[in-house]
Design a protein around this motif. Structure first.
Motif: not given
Lengths: 78, 188
Positions: A9-20, A29-44
């Motif tokens: 939640k902290e991570v998401m808060n941080h990401i979304c805070d930066n996205l405004g 919600v869409a970003i969280k869903s993508h992060l849960d299932s995307c290895d490339s994003c996790k590695k990034y």
């Protein structure tokens, strides 16, 4: 709430805070869903965190001579 | 003795208190100066000038902000002035968002931050990468991510709005991450 979920939640808060965006906005919600299932994003994400850690851990110490030269320069010798 | 009391004594001409304030912050100031300059001689010069400014102006320090914030501001301004006077150096462009975040080459890195102290080649890679980052982005990255200051404090020191701090931080992280990825994914 588990520690893992709080961290996410902290991570998401941080990401979304930066996205405004709010945490429960459709975009976040869409970003969280993508992060849960995307290895490339996790590695990034991990590599960005590692980048910060590299620069945090690369430190230099003030040695005795540098300290003495500083006090001499300032006229504050021991 | 508390910092507040040390500052009060220093403002009243107590040289021992002034020396103690210098001692308390010399490691922080030297390290931060080095992280900006990536050169020990320049870092020492910046540290000396920063503390000289503190010694000369301690009487005017109102205590409204932390002394550390004030010292970070002086180091940052020194760095930015130096960078502006050295226009010879061509910084990489970090304006192109599409190039900054690429889906290509997202690979694991074969080295960890714990290996930094004994790895000179890695230190050179880190130095080269951050020196290619424009100074105003470098300062934001170092204050916010490396020194751990808040977005608000970073904005105050750099005289940037909060959205501007966030934007620069995002671009600086992405740029440095890409630079390191080029070296750490393939060479190690």
């Amino acid at each position: 709430m588990s520690t893992e979920k709080a961290t996410c939640k902290e991570v998401m808060n941080h990401i979304c805070d930066n996205l405004g965006e709010d945490l429960d906005s459709p975009r976040c919600v869409a970003i969280k869903s993508h992060l849960d299932s995307c290895d490339s994003c996790k590695k990034y994400f991990t590599s960005v965190e590692t980048t910060i850690q590299f620069y945090k851990k690369y430190n230099v110490e003030v040695d005795d001579n540098t300290h003495k030269r500083l006090l001499d320069f300032l006229g504050l010798e021991d | 003795m508390s910092e507040e009391l040390l500052i009060q004594k220093a403002q009243n001409g107590d040289r021992a208190a002034l020396a103690q304030l210098v001692k308390n912050y010399e490691q922080t100031v030297y390290n931060f100066s080095f992280k900006i300059c990536r050169n020990k001689e320049k870092a020492e010069h910046t540290m000396q000038e920063t503390f000289l400014s503190m010694v000369k102006n301690i009487e005017q320090f109102s205590g409204k902000s932390k002394l550390s914030t004030w010292l970070y501001t002086v180091v940052s301004n020194n760095c930015l002035m130096l960078a502006r006077s050295q226009k010879k150096h061509e910084y990489s462009s970090i304006d192109d968002e599409d190039n900054l975040i690429s889906e290509d080459n997202i690979a694991d890195w074969k080295i960890t931050p714990d290996q930094i102290s004994e790895n000179i080649e890695l230190k050179n890679i880190l130095d080269d990468a951050i020196q290619n980052l424009p100074a105003d982005y470098r300062v934001v990255f170092l204050l916010r991510d490396v020194e751990g200051l808040s977005t608000e404090e970073t904005g105050k020191i750099t005289e940037l709005s909060i959205p501007a701090v966030k934007s620069r931080l995002h671009r600086a992280r992405a740029f440095l991450r890409n630079e390191l990825n080029k070296k750490l994914s393939y060479e190690y």
